[in-house]
Every structure is written in structure tokens, then in C-alpha cells.
Design an enzyme around this catalytic site. Structure first.
Site, short mmCIF file in Angstrom:
data_model
loop_
_atom_site.label_atom_id
_atom_site.label_comp_id
_atom_site.label_asym_id
_atom_site.label_seq_id
_atom_site.Cartn_x
_atom_site.Cartn_y
_atom_site.Cartn_z
N ARG A 168 10.97 -6.22 5.82
CA ARG A 168 10.86 -4.79 6.13
C ARG A 168 11.30 -4.52 7.58
O ARG A 168 11.99 -3.55 7.86
CB ARG A 168 9.41 -4.32 5.92
CG ARG A 168 9.21 -2.83 6.13
CD ARG A 168 7.82 -2.39 5.73
NE ARG A 168 6.80 -2.96 6.60
CZ ARG A 168 5.48 -2.85 6.39
NH1 ARG A 168 5.04 -2.21 5.32
NH2 ARG A 168 4.62 -3.38 7.21
N ARG A 213 11.18 -1.34 11.96
CA ARG A 213 9.81 -1.03 12.39
C ARG A 213 9.37 -2.03 13.46
O ARG A 213 9.42 -3.24 13.26
CB ARG A 213 8.87 -1.06 11.17
CG ARG A 213 7.47 -0.68 11.52
CD ARG A 213 6.61 -0.49 10.29
NE ARG A 213 5.26 -0.90 10.59
CZ ARG A 213 4.25 -0.82 9.76
NH1 ARG A 213 4.44 -0.33 8.55
NH2 ARG A 213 3.05 -1.22 10.10
N ARG A 243 -10.31 0.43 7.94
CA ARG A 243 -9.88 -0.93 8.25
C ARG A 243 -11.02 -1.76 8.83
O ARG A 243 -10.83 -2.94 9.14
CB ARG A 243 -8.72 -0.90 9.24
CG ARG A 243 -7.34 -1.07 8.62
CD ARG A 243 -6.34 -1.03 9.74
NE ARG A 243 -5.08 -1.64 9.43
CZ ARG A 243 -4.01 -1.00 8.99
NH1 ARG A 243 -4.07 0.28 8.72
NH2 ARG A 243 -2.88 -1.64 8.80
N LYS A 250 0.83 -1.22 0.00
CA LYS A 250 0.00 0.00 0.00
C LYS A 250 0.86 1.27 0.00
O LYS A 250 0.60 2.19 -0.76
CB LYS A 250 -0.94 0.03 1.23
CG LYS A 250 -1.92 -1.12 1.30
CD LYS A 250 -2.97 -0.90 2.37
CE LYS A 250 -2.42 -0.88 3.78
NZ LYS A 250 -1.91 -2.18 4.27
N ARG A 275 -1.57 -9.42 13.31
CA ARG A 275 -2.05 -8.42 12.35
C ARG A 275 -2.76 -9.09 11.18
O ARG A 275 -3.77 -8.57 10.68
CB ARG A 275 -0.88 -7.57 11.85
CG ARG A 275 -0.44 -6.55 12.89
CD ARG A 275 0.97 -6.07 12.67
NE ARG A 275 1.15 -5.25 11.50
CZ ARG A 275 2.33 -5.04 10.91
NH1 ARG A 275 3.42 -5.62 11.37
NH2 ARG A 275 2.41 -4.27 9.85
P1 AMP Z 1 -0.06 0.36 8.92
O1 AMP Z 1 1.17 1.22 8.84
O2 AMP Z 1 -1.17 0.85 8.03
O3 AMP Z 1 0.23 -1.11 8.72
O4 AMP Z 1 -0.61 0.49 10.42
C1 AMP Z 1 0.15 0.08 11.54
C2 AMP Z 1 -0.76 -0.13 12.73
O5 AMP Z 1 -1.45 1.09 13.06
C3 AMP Z 1 -1.88 -1.15 12.53
O6 AMP Z 1 -1.43 -2.47 12.76
C4 AMP Z 1 -2.91 -0.69 13.56
O7 AMP Z 1 -2.55 -1.08 14.85
C5 AMP Z 1 -2.77 0.83 13.50
N1 AMP Z 1 -3.71 1.42 12.50
C6 AMP Z 1 -3.39 2.06 11.33
N2 AMP Z 1 -4.49 2.45 10.68
C7 AMP Z 1 -5.55 2.06 11.44
C8 AMP Z 1 -6.96 2.15 11.29
N3 AMP Z 1 -7.54 2.71 10.21
N4 AMP Z 1 -7.74 1.62 12.28
C9 AMP Z 1 -7.20 1.05 13.36
N5 AMP Z 1 -5.88 0.91 13.55
C10 AMP Z 1 -5.04 1.40 12.61
#
Ligand code: AMP
Length: 194
Positions: free
Chosen positions: A130, A136, A91, A14, A147
Site C-alpha cells: 500500500r 502513504r 484502539r 478495515k 504500529r
Molecule cells: P489508520 O488509518 O486507522 O491506520 O490510522 C493511522 C494512524 O492514525 C495510526 O497509526 C495512529 O497513529 C492514528 N490513529 C488513528 N486512529 C486512532 C485512534 N483511535 N487512537 C489513536 N490514534 C489513532
């Protein structure tokens, strides 16, 4: 406005494809994961709350996420005027409903959902790579499994939600990054020019 949701499991590409979309269409990028990681780095109140969920591989509660999104849209009227790439949001189905309301209030809508489809084995491999390369914190084997479970149970229902709305476009998320982007661009150009 031209609003695109870039959708897919963690590790589906993404962020990478969002970069290409910004360059191509000049859209404003909202990555909720990046916004949260920035709060964690700055040790804000929100950052402390987010850290607890993220380190467990869980989602931040919907009402909190929706407020964050609403603030981002309110604070950036000029930047978002042309359109937004929503990366990592929505999400959950309630988040998708909230996004619909938020955009509706602003006289707009989600124009397209680009769904990057990658199998779980490859996702795990990519995320661990990654994690090694960027450090990270949530890119470790234990958190990754949670996840992916969360993705399957809470996020994947959005594929049906947006398919029913006629907005979901499945894209094979494996192979060359440039080739994947060409496929996305073809779909989006058709939608934009329709
Ligand atoms: P990402 O970088 O998009 O993979 O997001 C990393 C983490 O942030 C996710 O595993 C969630 O814990 C949190 N997170 C990001 N976006 C959302 C969302 N729209 N709703 C809930 N948690 C989120």
C-alpha cells in the site's frame, strides 16, 4: 441505529471492508485515520500534533481522540442517525469505554465488532505494498513494525473486552475480499435481524 466497529491490525482490510459495509447497510463511515490525515493535509493545529504521533507509529492520546469522535458525532446528527461504522476507533480500552458512554448518552450502543484476523507477515507485506502504491507516509518498514507492536500491546486487549461483552466476531481476513465480505454480511444480518 446499527453501530459496527470494524477492528483489526493495520493492513487487515478495515478500510476495504468498510466500503462494502457502507454500500450494503447505508451506514456513516468514521475512519479516525482518514480524519487525522485530512487534518495533516490541511495543516491544522490538530494535524501538526497528529503528524508527530503518526510518523512515529504511535497512537494519538486518548483524550484528544475521544474529543474528535464526540465532535464528529455532534456535527453529523442526520448522517449518523441510521448508524455508524467505526473504523480505527476504538484502539484502546479507555477509548472503548468512552465510546460506550458516548453512544449510551445518545440512547444507543455498539451492536457488533467485526475483527479481521490476519497474521503479521501478511500484514507487513500488505502495508508495504500500500505504501508503494499510495505513497502513504506511515506505510514504511520502520513505522510498520512500531504500529504492529502498538497494535499488539494497546489495541489487541479490546478483543477480550468485546468478547466479554459478547460482541466480538472473529473473521478470517485473508482470501478473496468478496468472500470475506460475505462472511461479515452473514454475521451482521443475523445480529440485525435478531
Ligand atoms: P489508520 O488509518 O486507522 O491506520 O490510522 C493511522 C494512524 O492514525 C495510526 O497509526 C495512529 O497513529 C492514528 N490513529 C488513528 N486512529 C486512532 C485512534 N483511535 N487512537 C489513536 N490514534 C489513532
Amino acid at each position: 441505529m446499527f453501530n459496527v466497529v470494524i477492528f483489526g491490525a493495520p493492513g487487515s482490510g478495515k478500510g476495504t471492508q468498510s466500503e462494502n459495509l457502507i454500500n450494503e447497510y447505508g451506514l456513516y463511515h468514521i475512519s479516525t485515520g482518514e480524519v487525522l490525515r485530512d487534518h495533516i493535509a490541511r495543516e491544522t493545529e490538530l494535524g501538526k500534533i497528529a503528524q508527530n504521533y503518526i510518523s512515529q507509529g504511535q497512537l494519538i492520546p486518548d483524550d484528544l481522540m475521544v474529543n474528535i469522535l464526540e465532535d464528529l458525532l455532534d456535527q453529523n446528527p442526520k448522517e449518523t442517525a441510521k448508524g455508524v461504522i467505526f473504523d480505527g476507533f476504538p484502539r484502546t480500552v479507555p477509548q472503548a469505554q468512552a465510546l460506550k458512554d458516548m453512544l449510551n448518552k445518545r440512547g444507543s450502543k455498539v451492536h457488533a465488532v467485526v475483527g479481521l484476523e490476519v497474521n503479521d507477515d501478511e500484514l507487513v507485506e500488505r502495508i508495504l505494498k500500500r505504501g508503494r502504491e499510495t505513497g502513504r507516509a506511515d506505510d514504511n518498514l520502520e513505522t510498520v513494525k512500531k504500529r504492529l507492536d502498538v497494535y499488539h500491546s494497546q489495541t489487541l486487549p479490546l478483543r477480550d473486552y468485546y468478547t466479554k461483552e459478547g460482541k466480538y466476531h472473529a473473521i478470517k481476513g485473508t482470501g478473496e475480499v468478496s468472500q470475506i465480505f460475505n462472511t461479515i454480511k452473514e454475521k451482521l444480518d443475523n445480529i440485525k435481524n435478531a
